[in-house]
Design an enzyme around this catalytic site. Structure first.
Site, PDB file in Angstrom:
ATOM      1  N   CYS A 109      -1.976   9.132  -8.260  1.00  0.00           N
ATOM      2  CA  CYS A 109      -3.146   8.868  -7.279  1.00  0.00           C
ATOM      3  C   CYS A 109      -3.881  10.790  -8.196  1.00  0.00           C
ATOM      4  O   CYS A 109      -4.285  11.222  -8.011  1.00  0.00           O
ATOM      5  CB  CYS A 109      -3.019   9.182  -5.469  1.00  0.00           C
ATOM      6  SG  CYS A 109      -5.023   8.419  -4.535  1.00  0.00           S
TER       7      CYS A 109
ATOM      8  N   GLY B 293      -7.966   8.144  -1.166  1.00  0.00           N
ATOM      9  CA  GLY B 293      -7.489   9.223  -0.374  1.00  0.00           C
ATOM     10  C   GLY B 293      -6.165   8.343   0.570  1.00  0.00           C
ATOM     11  O   GLY B 293      -5.164   9.446   1.263  1.00  0.00           O
ATOM     12  N   LEU B 294      -5.607   7.410  -0.222  1.00  0.00           N
ATOM     13  CA  LEU B 294      -4.048   7.103   0.333  1.00  0.00           C
ATOM     14  C   LEU B 294      -3.532   6.934   1.963  1.00  0.00           C
ATOM     15  O   LEU B 294      -2.825   7.374   2.247  1.00  0.00           O
ATOM     16  CB  LEU B 294      -3.244   8.052  -0.219  1.00  0.00           C
ATOM     17  CG  LEU B 294      -2.941   8.638  -1.556  1.00  0.00           C
ATOM     18  CD1 LEU B 294      -2.036   9.264  -2.556  1.00  0.00           C
ATOM     19  CD2 LEU B 294      -2.576   6.894  -2.153  1.00  0.00           C
TER      20      LEU B 294
ATOM     21  N   ASN C 229     -13.061   3.939  -6.237  1.00  0.00           N
ATOM     22  CA  ASN C 229     -12.727   4.528  -4.529  1.00  0.00           C
ATOM     23  C   ASN C 229     -12.061   5.434  -4.445  1.00  0.00           C
ATOM     24  O   ASN C 229     -11.437   5.795  -5.309  1.00  0.00           O
ATOM     25  CB  ASN C 229     -11.292   3.003  -4.449  1.00  0.00           C
ATOM     26  CG  ASN C 229     -10.061   3.662  -4.636  1.00  0.00           C
ATOM     27  OD1 ASN C 229      -9.380   4.210  -4.071  1.00  0.00           O
ATOM     28  ND2 ASN C 229      -9.514   3.502  -5.721  1.00  0.00           N
ATOM     29  N   ALA C 230     -12.275   5.772  -3.206  1.00  0.00           N
ATOM     30  CA  ALA C 230     -11.463   7.056  -3.021  1.00  0.00           C
ATOM     31  C   ALA C 230     -10.753   7.181  -1.517  1.00  0.00           C
ATOM     32  O   ALA C 230     -11.399   7.995  -0.144  1.00  0.00           O
ATOM     33  CB  ALA C 230     -12.600   8.814  -2.793  1.00  0.00           C
TER      34      ALA C 230
ATOM     35  N   LYS D  36       1.343  -0.982   0.200  1.00  0.00           N
ATOM     36  CA  LYS D  36       0.287  -0.127  -0.079  1.00  0.00           C
ATOM     37  C   LYS D  36       1.472   0.890   0.071  1.00  0.00           C
ATOM     38  O   LYS D  36       2.204   1.482   0.577  1.00  0.00           O
ATOM     39  CB  LYS D  36      -0.795  -0.056   1.038  1.00  0.00           C
ATOM     40  CG  LYS D  36      -1.513   1.292   1.379  1.00  0.00           C
ATOM     41  CD  LYS D  36      -3.048   1.037   0.618  1.00  0.00           C
ATOM     42  CE  LYS D  36      -3.673   2.514   1.559  1.00  0.00           C
ATOM     43  NZ  LYS D  36      -4.792   2.664   0.034  1.00  0.00           N
ATOM     44  N   GLY D  37       0.503   2.262  -0.197  1.00  0.00           N
ATOM     45  CA  GLY D  37       0.773   3.566  -1.260  1.00  0.00           C
ATOM     46  C   GLY D  37       1.770   4.044   0.007  1.00  0.00           C
ATOM     47  O   GLY D  37       0.524   4.317   1.231  1.00  0.00           O
TER      48      GLY D  37
END
Lengths: 272, 304
Positions: free
Chosen positions: B131, B73-74, B70-71, B46-47
């Protein structure tokens, strides 16, 4: 675990609400109250994602013939709300489904020497039956079931059969008291002697009200949340709920699928 | 005879070309119950950002026919918690782990590349410049070739590990972006990230996602991803990782024909946590059934 399950029965128990019984592997018996399954409704790409459902009940079919193997099963109680659940309701005995579960962290059964107050709104009753089944072995249990109309009050007879004292409330007065289920809960709390724990599952507004009541009266309360989720295993981060201390500066999101779906209500951030 | 499924991805030796896409496979351990991690080529975590990130409010996910938006948001634990809590798990997995990361500034990107370079358990770096769900989470860098080049150059100077750059499809010409990143020192390009989309709740007259827009993924985006991989493969020399709606071995092999050296399985892992392992197995079976001795002979073998 991931397994292929065969439908044993699928019946409409109230307009728009269905109860499905499906086969499960032996290890599924380890499912605890409050856990859930992710169901792949079809092998096609629409609907694409699995759907989460609370586990309503688990059990074992005694063999009819001597020598036959007992068949473990589980049940789901679900409401038809969209394409996925509509397709589910159209399935029949012997159809098969791809299941992931049992998933998540369920209810804490707590101490036996206290009253257990279960609050369910509509299809929110789904994960509460298995809970009640466990709790009645140790404690007095009362159920407060609410809905808009009598159609939203589900499976009360089953709860009564467990020895649970049931109160019902509907917003239109078509069954039980006219009003919100939280009012019936409050009246019980007014006369409560000794300790109690509240367990709740239902629409967010109801949970919000129950959590506020629990906080005001200093009664432990566990809530089971719903969330939009893609995976059910803690990867997509779609289903998060804000923890009590959450803010933009101090992020505290809890994963509904793995840390929940059941949380102590005071762990979470509620509307003021 | 068993076909040779191994590929060399910019110096990272993969036992087969099937990787998992960032943001769909957690930090690896979430899937250990469902996937033999040593049956896939590599997995991408995952980022990561320098500081932990809360992500967006909910709803963050909605399904649409053939795909999902999807959102998130990192949302991530941040580099320090990654090193303390996630890296120990990677130590015992004999499969390359690739760390995806992003910054708000060029300096942040470089700092993360430097920190990740020091972690022996990290086999390679994937820079997220694409992103769509946060204002500065990369899309600025991912849509302007000059900005992309400055990020990639800074990361290049900060790490000796293989550097993969993940490209956004939300541009007029993906080939321009790909060339800019290659010229700036990228060892490999992965594409595509999600396409910006939205969903509307007619009854409430509101967007479904709290963030209004989200990244569209799933089988519905495969034709766009295939086209972009094919275009980029013709234009650059570095190996390409094909991503976009891969649900089965047929999809994966199509990307390889289009010019991808490896593929990433994303949304499919949500639906079926064992998807990447299954796809790798089915690809090998296809090669065997079709008399292909070496997967490398299929890379870019599309006849047009």
């Amino acid at each position: 675990m991931q397994f292929t399950s065969m439908i044993l029965s699928n019946a409409e128990v109230s307009p728009g609400y269905w109860r499905m019984r499906m086969t499960a592997p032996q290890q599924f018996a380890s499912a605890t109250p409050g856990q859930f399954v992710m169901v792949r409704v079809s092998g096609a790409i629409d609907p694409l994602l699995r759907r989460p459902f609370g586990i309503f009940d688990v059990g074992v079919h005694a063999p009819v013939q001597s020598g036959a193997v007992p068949q473990p099963y589980f049940e789901m109680l679900y409401r038809v709300v969209g394409k996925g659940t509509a397709m589910l309701s159209a399935l029949h005995e012997t159809d098969v489904l791809d299941i992931l579960g049992p998933l998540g962290t369920g209810f804490n059964l707590g101490s036996p020497d206290e009253e257990k107050l279960i609050v369910g709104g509509g299809v929110g009753l789904a994960p509460l039956y298995l809970l009640a089944r466990e709790l009645v072995k140790r404690s007095p249990v009362r159920l407060f079931a609410g809905g808009r109309t009598r159609d939203d009050i589900l499976c009360i007879t089953e709860f009564e059969r467990l020895g649970v004292e049931c109160y019902t409330a509907t917003e239109d007065g078509s069954l039980g008291e006219c009003g919100l289920v939280t009012e019936a809960l409050l009246r019980r709390l007014d006369v409560l002697k000794g300790r109690a724990t509240i367990y709740a599952c239902g629409p967010h507004g109801m949970l919000n009200a129950v959590a506020a009541t629990a906080e005001a009266r200093k009664i432990p309360c566990q809530v089971s949340l719903e969330g939009y989720m893609a995976c059910g295993v803690g990867a997509c981060l779609g289903c998060v709920a804000p923890g009590r201390g959450h803010s933009a500066e101090t992020p505290d999101f809890r994963c509904v699928c793995t840390e929940g779906p059941v949380f102590e209500s005071n762990e979470l951030k509620w509307r003021d | 005879m068993k076909p040779d499924m191994s590929v060399n991805l910019a110096g990272i030796m993969l036992r087969n070309p099937v990787m998992t896409a960032s943001g769909t496979f957690g930090y690896g351990e979430e899937f250990a119950e469902y996937v033999n991690l040593e049956s896939i080529g590599a997995f991408v975590t995952k980022g990561l950002s320098l500081k932990p990130r809360a992500g967006n409010p909910t709803p963050r996910i909605v399904e649409t026919p053939g795909g999902m938006l999807n959102a998130i948001g990192l949302q991530n634990v941040g580099i320090d918690a990654f090193i303390a809590k996630k890296v120990p798990f990677l130590r015992n997995v004999n499969t390359p782990a690739i760390a995806n990361f992003f910054g708000n500034t060029v300096d942040e990107y470089a700092e993360l590349a430097r920190r990740l370079d020091e972690i022996p358990e990290v086999a390679g770096l994937e820079v997220n410049i694409s992103c769509p769900n946060v204002k500065q989470g990369g899309i600025v860098f991912g849509t302007d070739p000059g900005c992309a080049a400055s990020v990639v150059s800074a990361c290049r100077a900060a790490t000796k590990k293989p550097l993969i750059v993940k490209l956004s499809p939300n541009v007029t010409d993906v080939v321009v972006m790909a060339r800019a990143c290659e010229d700036a020192g990228a060892d490999s390009l992965s594409l595509i990230n999600t396409l910006t989309g939205m969903a509307i709740d007619l009854g409430r007259r509101r967007p479904v996602l709290a963030n209004i827009t989200g990244g569209f993924s799933g089988p519905a985006i495969k034709p766009i991803a295939l086209r972009m991989v094919w275009q980029v493969a013709k234009a650059v020399k570095v190996p390409i990782i094909g991503i976009g709606g891969i649900m089965n071995a047929t999809d994966a092999l199509e990307f390889i024909l289009a010019g991808a050296t490896a593929v990433q399985v994303g949304t499919a892992s949500f639906i079926n946590p064992g998807a990447a392992q299954q796809i790798a197995g089915e690809m090998e079976a296809w090669l065997l059934a079709n008399g292909v001795a070496d997967i490398k002979s299929l890379i870019g073998a599309l006849e047009v």
